[in-house]
Write an enzyme that holds these catalytic residues in place. Sequence first.
Site, PDB file in Angstrom:
ATOM      1  N   CYS A 144       0.812  -1.232   0.000  1.00 60.22           N
ATOM      2  CA  CYS A 144       0.000   0.000   0.000  1.00 60.22           C
ATOM      3  C   CYS A 144       0.840   1.275   0.000  1.00 60.22           C
ATOM      4  CB  CYS A 144      -0.927   0.007   1.217  1.00 60.22           C
ATOM      5  SG  CYS A 144      -2.150  -1.306   1.152  1.00 60.22           S
ATOM      6  N   ILE A 145       1.545   1.530   1.117  1.00 62.25           N
ATOM      7  CA  ILE A 145       2.143   2.858   1.326  1.00 62.25           C
ATOM      8  C   ILE A 145       3.179   3.205   0.242  1.00 62.25           C
ATOM      9  CG2 ILE A 145       3.203   4.422   3.029  1.00 62.25           C
ATOM     10  CD1 ILE A 145       0.543   3.336   3.997  1.00 62.25           C
TER      11      ILE A 145
END
Length: 459
Positions: free
Chosen positions: A274-275
């Site tokens: 994600c990040i």
Amino acid sequence: MTGSTRLRARLADRSAHVGVVGLGYVGLPLAVEFARAGFRTTGIDVDAAKVDAINQGTSYIPDVPNADVAALVADGRLWATTDASVVTDLDTVNICVPTPLRKTRDPEMSYVVSAVEQVARYLHAGMLVILESTTYPGTTEELVKPMLEAGGLTAGVDFFLAFSPERVDPGNPTFNTRNVPKVVGGLGRESTDLAAALYGAAIETIVPVGSPQTAEMVKLLENTFRMVNIALVNEIALMCDRLGMDVWEVVGAAATKPFGFMPFYPGPGLGGHCIPIDPFYLSWKAKQSGFDPRFIELAGQINSAMPHFVVDKIAEALNRRRKPLNGSTVLVLGLTYKRDIDDIRESPSLDVMALLQAKGARVRYADPYVPALNARQWRGEVDLTSEMLTAPALAGADCVAILTDHRAIDYRIVVESARLVVDTRNAIAGSHPLVFKLGAPSPATPRVALPADPAQAVT
Ligand SMILES: NC(=O)c1ccc[n+]([C@@H]2O[C@H](COP(=O)([O-])OP(=O)(O)OC[C@H]3O[C@@H](n4cnc5c(N)ncnc54)[C@H](O)[C@@H]3O)[C@@H](O)[C@H]2O)c1
């Protein structure tokens, strides 16, 4: 009875047959919550091993206990299949497939496209389709809607369409799919209400927003916020390192401020699905409108330089011992991108290992969550298996590099047995003569008298 009234009634009395496409870290916990809420739930995945595991009542996601899957499968409330034609029987479908980046940092939408194609083939009137995969603002309306409408049905009229970002935090003992508020943005009021009704049966708090695009942007704001703040604290760590200060002490003390500050911690780089990825979906979309998103690019540069800094730190620590990195053995402790989970996607540990190997180090690793690592996974020359963290294994390495601070690891043994430690996570409390910490002053090196230089010898 209109399609929406019928679906609303089926959601209310739990007679709706719900489906989840993509049964990974996001999809399986969601399917389990739907089944627990009383819906007949069907999971669809292209991976036959996952489908078989679920139908045998076993879980492959650490946050989902085997017993939960086994009970729901035995009750007939949860099952899985690789056959997408089951969509014909479904009232709702949630799409939770991967959204990685291409090498060029452009969105890789092929998983979403293929999942939507499958749903489109069996789409029928009155159905609710929700995309959960993190993606650029506009995906639901610009990409998904036309694909679903190609068969002749109209979104918001004949069938219902929404986006709802998943906010699951694997390994978090407090927050799970059920108690994290769910943001929902539908294509029109009816779609939002129906999506809220579905989630409301399984999730405690629902947060409706005005459109799918807003819901897509909410997720990207959240993840960009984390990415940028992690980059900021990583840069503060680099400054502290240069200035001979301890970033861990600085962040710890700043975190006592009861308002206006939120602690983020430095580390060897960004990892996970994600990040490090999602903000580039936003950046890609913004650039299409001629907007240059500077924070995201800068944060990406700082975070992706961290593995290089860690390798320099390891080289510096070895240098204090008068050892070159070339030929030294480095035991990497922790491969996963964060503590107490089994996910190595985008993990900076893999980058650190590849860089160490490129500089001639012999690389070993220990991670209780990752029993084996093949050469391709770490761009290495050999397959590796996780070592037991015994005193001889620790003492056998020239340097132990703590890259992920799993709670299951006994850091006392590490300090007692290792010859040299580089700690990128502040896993070892306080200062220690053998421990070099990321963003903190190096321990004092005892001065060692150099042998006389023969060229300077006075005869
Ligand atoms: N992992 C997280 O912590 C997290 C958190 C929030 C959001 N997300 C987002 O959720 C989405 C899914 O992530 P994940 O971590 O669950 O991924 P994952 O890789 O764990 O699971 C995805 C699943 O989709 C399956 N799949 C792929 N193509 C398919 C297709 N055409 N039809 C059916 N199944 C298909 C794969 O086999 C896999 O089982 C991504 O967009 C991710 O960014 C992930």
